[in-house]
Design an enzyme around this catalytic site. Sequence first.
Site, PDB file in Angstrom:
ATOM      1  N   ASP A 131       0.813  -1.215   0.000  1.00 26.61           N
ATOM      2  CA  ASP A 131       0.000   0.000   0.000  1.00 26.61           C
ATOM      3  C   ASP A 131       0.846   1.265   0.000  1.00 26.61           C
ATOM      4  O   ASP A 131       0.311   2.363  -0.144  1.00 26.61           O
ATOM      5  CB  ASP A 131      -0.946   0.001   1.207  1.00 26.61           C
ATOM      6  CG  ASP A 131      -2.404  -0.017   0.799  1.00 26.61           C
ATOM      7  OD1 ASP A 131      -2.698  -0.359  -0.362  1.00 26.61           O
ATOM      8  OD2 ASP A 131      -3.261   0.325   1.636  1.00 26.61           O
ATOM      9  N   ASP A 140     -10.811  -6.831  11.134  1.00 29.37           N
ATOM     10  CA  ASP A 140     -10.935  -8.249  11.466  1.00 29.37           C
ATOM     11  C   ASP A 140     -12.218  -8.542  12.238  1.00 29.37           C
ATOM     12  O   ASP A 140     -13.014  -9.403  11.839  1.00 29.37           O
ATOM     13  CB  ASP A 140      -9.703  -8.715  12.250  1.00 29.37           C
ATOM     14  CG  ASP A 140      -9.268  -7.733  13.329  1.00 29.37           C
ATOM     15  OD1 ASP A 140     -10.019  -6.769  13.598  1.00 29.37           O
ATOM     16  OD2 ASP A 140      -8.191  -7.920  13.918  1.00 29.37           O
TER      17      ASP A 140
END
Length: 757
Positions: free
Chosen positions: A136, A460
Amino acid sequence: MADSSSSLHPLCERISHKSYVLRAVDLTILGLLYSLLLYRILHISENDNVWLLAFFCESCFSLVWLIFTCLKWSPAEDIPYINTLNERVHDLPSLDMFVPTADTVRESPIITVNTVLSLLAVNYPANKLACYVSDDGCSPLTYFSLKEASKFVKIWAPFCKKYNVRVRAPFRYFLNPLVATDDSVFSKDWKMMKREYVKLCRKVEDATGDSHWLDADDDFEAFSNTKPNDHSTIVKVVWENKGGVGDEKEVPHLVYISREKRPNYLHHYKTGAMNFLLRVSGLMTNAPYTLNVDCDMYANEPDVVRQAMCVFLQNSKNSNHCAFVQFPQKFYDSYTNELAVLQSILGRGVAGIQGPFYIGTGCFHTRRVMYGLSSDDLEDNGNISQVATREFLAEDSLVRKYGNSKELVKSVVDALQRKSNPQKSLANLIEAAQEVGHCHYEYQTSWGNLGWMYDSVAEDINTSVGIHLRGWTSSFISPDPPAFIGSTPTLGLEAIVQQRRWATGAIEVLFNKQSPFMGMFHGKIKFRQRLAYFWALMCLRSIPELIYCLLPAYCLLHDSALFPKGPCLCTIVTLVGMHCLYSLWQFMSLGFSVQSWYVVQSLWRIIATSSWLFSIQDIILKLLGISQIGFVIAKKTIPETKSVYESKPSQGEDDVPKLNLGKFEFDSSGLFIPGTFIMLVNLAALAGYLVRLQRSSCSHGGGGSGLAEACGCILVVMLFLPFLKGLFEHGKYSIPLSTLSKAAFLTVLFVFFCVGK
């Protein structure tokens, strides 16, 4: 394919860890907590407002223990049988492995390289594996490191498989010297491998400080004029497994990707990168299962993929509803013993309900589930039902959900219908892969509601809630040795900031559209599983934790009583003693020392009154629209590997590098003010108490404050001992003067408030 004529022994088995003794201990502690609450209610009219505050705090602690007891009630875990898998399954399914990274400064490329090397060398058919690395930060250094790693792995993977090496992350393997052996061939190969690994490390290190190679190689042209937050999509096939002969066939696909990022577009941090990984891998290899690990979480068990496949391939109706297999996070350094203990207890606890949480790393996912399927969409044989077929496979629905890439839509249909894609050259799919990485690709699609969920920095927990709400279960496997091992930030600001992000994200989940609160009214999440997600609310404990840390000091300074007198005091003494012995036993049963237990107890209090406290502030500011929550990357390091000619004291293969246990690093961040304030207040209260004892050894004063409250202050000081040590340390281990002066000012105000009242 499974051999139907073979033994009927299961591929995996769920083992219960119920213990009536532990249940009795949990209930006894719960009974003591509620007896204390009852005592306070019965005597509340005889005492001042301090008892009201104490009653509030103890009510919160009792609720937390009640929920925790419910979660631990029926612990279980899945035990895989790899030998049975090897006998019964001759055609193993494919797996796509995801490794996200974002910052070459905080996440050194050599860390990512070691993780990738450990994954590429696992005991699994290389032609069934593909590793995708998402960068990224769009760093040419990451790509350069992967290119060099792809050369090294061609000798590393065969070496590991030839000699059955267990730890296949080179930095970890070469921490130990060569053990004396009669096998001269192994010794020669070992020394050669270490020389090559040291060369690899030096190349990466040299490239970090000198970028001349960037201009000399046309392969890096795509990285020219790029910035971490402003660049086009880059997809590079670092290595493609085309079969071949010799060692080359032992190396799986390796692909580098970096999605397009522009300053004026939302990119959703790690969550957006994970969804890009899901799309690109779907286009290129479209494996039915995926694995994601953080860039510092190397594969410590070479059979880990086979262990997960034992669950997915178990031939039963229940296993068809398993969405993901979660392995616990284990660490080789720093402060994370408390995570190991918590995951051992809570992980097994929820595994006995609907399954463990997805914790962001070390997790094997089913691709079909990540594409949005619910458990009700499947028939007993695992095929999609007719109703779901009409819903998911209609052309307009596919484009609306997954975007306008025809190639991606076709791969989604194949994945949902469990069709294997014909092998294509990865190079021919680069253009299609770049298309699904455009920053506007997800606009007006369902990405973020399927795949990895948006709306929280804790992607998550958010994703895990969404999966369980759709009726899926999950599996918990905790092998020995651990499947994955990683590094963590050092004690201090890095650790506290990381905990702050985790806490903030957990609270975010409870306020967004995937909230388990909504699961009470719709969705297929079980009641006790909802309680497990409510455990995320333990971050709100920071308020009663802070109050309770100050109450003994307030009572000493104000000359009032916090604890019961006489025989009733035995309830509190028994409660504290029983809880300490119980938690100590839990630590020691997992192989941790008494010192580790003490450090963790201290760390929990520090985190509760700093990270969790500021996470509440973050949520309030977000809800008011004043500020947004950012994604902070924790800095990660690994021990340096010495050259083959350097010697080092011998240690066993399972030894791990240890940092200075309990040594705390400080800086001028406001996160350290609450802990310093608590420590100073309790020291001031103890000093005042000692002065009062000297003046009158026979009387405690009108309110009856005394020894019990002083013991409470001593206990608080012991729990905040790193801050006390910080008064006398130097350098980064010393509390900065700015932090100390602010905390001292608050302490003076607190003391005047107590004495004035």
